[in-house]
Motif scaffolding. Structure first.
Motif, PDB file in Angstrom:
ATOM      1  N   UNK A 225      71.711  78.506  70.717  1.00 19.31           N
ATOM      2  CA  UNK A 225      71.283  78.632  69.245  1.00 19.31           C
ATOM      3  C   UNK A 225      70.411  77.803  68.343  1.00 19.31           C
ATOM      4  N   UNK A 226      70.006  77.513  67.402  1.00 15.54           N
ATOM      5  CA  UNK A 226      69.020  76.282  67.193  1.00 15.54           C
ATOM      6  C   UNK A 226      69.242  76.558  65.193  1.00 15.54           C
ATOM      7  N   UNK A 227      69.540  75.461  64.881  1.00 12.22           N
ATOM      8  CA  UNK A 227      70.003  76.113  63.281  1.00 12.22           C
ATOM      9  C   UNK A 227      68.752  75.087  62.507  1.00 12.22           C
TER      10      UNK A 227
ATOM     11  N   UNK B 201      69.893  59.993  67.642  1.00 12.79           N
ATOM     12  CA  UNK B 201      68.631  60.083  68.266  1.00 12.79           C
ATOM     13  C   UNK B 201      68.059  61.304  68.295  1.00 12.79           C
ATOM     14  N   UNK B 202      68.450  62.345  68.709  1.00 10.75           N
ATOM     15  CA  UNK B 202      67.569  63.788  69.509  1.00 10.75           C
ATOM     16  C   UNK B 202      67.013  64.365  68.741  1.00 10.75           C
ATOM     17  N   UNK B 203      65.677  64.530  68.956  1.00 11.35           N
ATOM     18  CA  UNK B 203      64.424  65.146  68.017  1.00 11.35           C
ATOM     19  C   UNK B 203      64.003  65.836  69.248  1.00 11.35           C
ATOM     20  N   UNK B 204      63.080  66.443  68.651  1.00 10.31           N
ATOM     21  CA  UNK B 204      62.226  67.497  68.805  1.00 10.31           C
ATOM     22  C   UNK B 204      60.922  66.946  69.877  1.00 10.31           C
ATOM     23  N   UNK B 205      60.733  65.477  69.867  1.00  7.47           N
ATOM     24  CA  UNK B 205      60.082  64.957  70.642  1.00  7.47           C
ATOM     25  C   UNK B 205      60.759  63.908  71.938  1.00  7.47           C
ATOM     26  N   UNK B 206      62.384  64.608  72.154  1.00 11.04           N
ATOM     27  CA  UNK B 206      62.756  63.441  73.246  1.00 11.04           C
ATOM     28  C   UNK B 206      63.679  63.088  72.064  1.00 11.04           C
ATOM     29  N   UNK B 207      64.070  62.698  73.398  1.00 14.33           N
ATOM     30  CA  UNK B 207      65.132  60.799  73.038  1.00 14.33           C
ATOM     31  C   UNK B 207      64.425  59.614  72.264  1.00 14.33           C
TER      32      UNK B 207
ATOM     33  N   UNK C 126      72.782  80.660  62.534  1.00 13.48           N
ATOM     34  CA  UNK C 126      71.483  79.172  62.884  1.00 13.48           C
ATOM     35  C   UNK C 126      70.554  81.371  64.002  1.00 13.48           C
ATOM     36  N   UNK C 127      69.235  80.463  64.605  1.00 11.39           N
ATOM     37  CA  UNK C 127      68.476  81.620  65.044  1.00 11.39           C
ATOM     38  C   UNK C 127      68.909  81.431  66.923  1.00 11.39           C
ATOM     39  N   UNK C 128      68.465  82.789  67.552  1.00 12.20           N
ATOM     40  CA  UNK C 128      68.317  82.553  69.127  1.00 12.20           C
ATOM     41  C   UNK C 128      67.771  81.387  70.075  1.00 12.20           C
ATOM     42  N   UNK C 129      67.959  80.672  70.642  1.00 14.66           N
ATOM     43  CA  UNK C 129      67.176  79.432  71.628  1.00 14.66           C
ATOM     44  C   UNK C 129      65.842  80.580  72.028  1.00 14.66           C
ATOM     45  N   UNK C 130      64.499  80.809  71.580  1.00 18.46           N
ATOM     46  CA  UNK C 130      63.893  82.179  72.520  1.00 18.46           C
ATOM     47  C   UNK C 130      62.515  81.477  73.201  1.00 18.46           C
ATOM     48  N   UNK C 131      61.927  81.959  73.874  1.00 11.71           N
ATOM     49  CA  UNK C 131      60.632  81.693  74.376  1.00 11.71           C
ATOM     50  C   UNK C 131      59.950  80.939  73.224  1.00 11.71           C
TER      51      UNK C 131
ATOM     52  N   UNK D 251      57.909  75.170  71.386  1.00 13.02           N
ATOM     53  CA  UNK D 251      57.501  74.218  70.419  1.00 13.02           C
ATOM     54  C   UNK D 251      57.773  73.096  71.349  1.00 13.02           C
ATOM     55  N   UNK D 252      58.993  73.037  71.853  1.00 12.16           N
ATOM     56  CA  UNK D 252      60.123  71.990  72.997  1.00 12.16           C
ATOM     57  C   UNK D 252      59.192  71.392  73.609  1.00 12.16           C
ATOM     58  N   UNK D 253      57.917  72.590  74.842  1.00 13.76           N
ATOM     59  CA  UNK D 253      57.614  72.322  75.955  1.00 13.76           C
ATOM     60  C   UNK D 253      56.104  70.988  74.823  1.00 13.76           C
ATOM     61  N   UNK D 254      55.239  71.602  74.682  1.00 13.62           N
ATOM     62  CA  UNK D 254      54.774  70.920  73.699  1.00 13.62           C
ATOM     63  C   UNK D 254      54.723  69.627  72.681  1.00 13.62           C
ATOM     64  N   UNK D 255      56.262  69.749  72.748  1.00  8.42           N
ATOM     65  CA  UNK D 255      56.752  67.989  71.651  1.00  8.42           C
ATOM     66  C   UNK D 255      56.706  67.556  73.001  1.00  8.42           C
ATOM     67  N   UNK D 256      57.475  67.916  73.588  1.00  6.88           N
ATOM     68  CA  UNK D 256      57.271  66.858  75.388  1.00  6.88           C
ATOM     69  C   UNK D 256      56.212  65.964  75.357  1.00  6.88           C
ATOM     70  N   UNK D 257      54.998  67.067  75.699  1.00  7.27           N
ATOM     71  CA  UNK D 257      53.981  67.201  76.169  1.00  7.27           C
ATOM     72  C   UNK D 257      53.549  66.195  75.019  1.00  7.27           C
ATOM     73  N   UNK D 258      53.174  65.761  73.973  1.00  2.48           N
ATOM     74  CA  UNK D 258      52.412  65.275  72.834  1.00  2.48           C
ATOM     75  C   UNK D 258      52.982  64.215  73.100  1.00  2.48           C
ATOM     76  N   UNK D 259      53.968  63.669  73.482  1.00  2.13           N
ATOM     77  CA  UNK D 259      54.756  62.885  73.175  1.00  2.13           C
ATOM     78  C   UNK D 259      54.653  61.673  74.352  1.00  2.13           C
ATOM     79  N   UNK D 260      54.227  62.396  75.634  1.00  2.08           N
ATOM     80  CA  UNK D 260      54.354  61.752  77.067  1.00  2.08           C
ATOM     81  C   UNK D 260      53.120  61.549  77.333  1.00  2.08           C
TER      82      UNK D 260
END
Length: 113
Positions: free
Chosen positions: A10-12, A51-57, A87-92, A97-106
């Motif tokens: 779940x995500x707060x 320092x864990x962020x949506x963009x990764x570590x 919190x809310x369920x970690x859904x698709x 959003x997490x995948x997109x954040x990682x893509x932008x970071x890379x």
């Protein structure tokens, strides 16, 4: 594991929360003869910040504190239960959003080098 529902995440999202908690409740303990041993402490926890962020570590630094004592453990469990309910369920959608954040970071790293 999330998709297979073997892991409940779940995500707060109601504000900034920059911490993690590993809460361990002790189970029953037995001696060599199979007799249950009474434990004074009911559990232990490690609470920390990194320092864990949506963009990764990024700039990962850690501060971890061991929480002992039944009253401290109970208060931490109560606090965590309250956050879990809010919190809310970690859904698709969040996974995307997490995948997109990682893509932008890379992409940012590739273009900056």
């Amino acid at each position: 594991m999330i998709r297979e529902r073997r892991l409940k995440v779940r995500v707060y999202t109601k504000g900034r929360l920059h911490a993690k908690a590993y809460i361990c409740d002790y189970g029953k303990v037995y001696d060599l003869l199979g007799k249950e041993i009474d434990r004074h402490e009911k559990g232990i926890a490690v609470v920390g910040s990194s320092n864990l962020t949506l963009a990764g570590l990024t700039h990962n630094t850690e501060l971890n504190v061991i929480v002992q004592g039944n009253r401290n453990h109970q208060e931490l469990v109560r606090w965590f239960d309250d956050l879990w309910k809010e919190s809310q369920d970690f859904d698709e959608t969040l996974m995307q959003e997490l995948r997109e954040s990682w893509r932008r970071r890379r992409s940012d790293r590739t273009t900056s080098t």
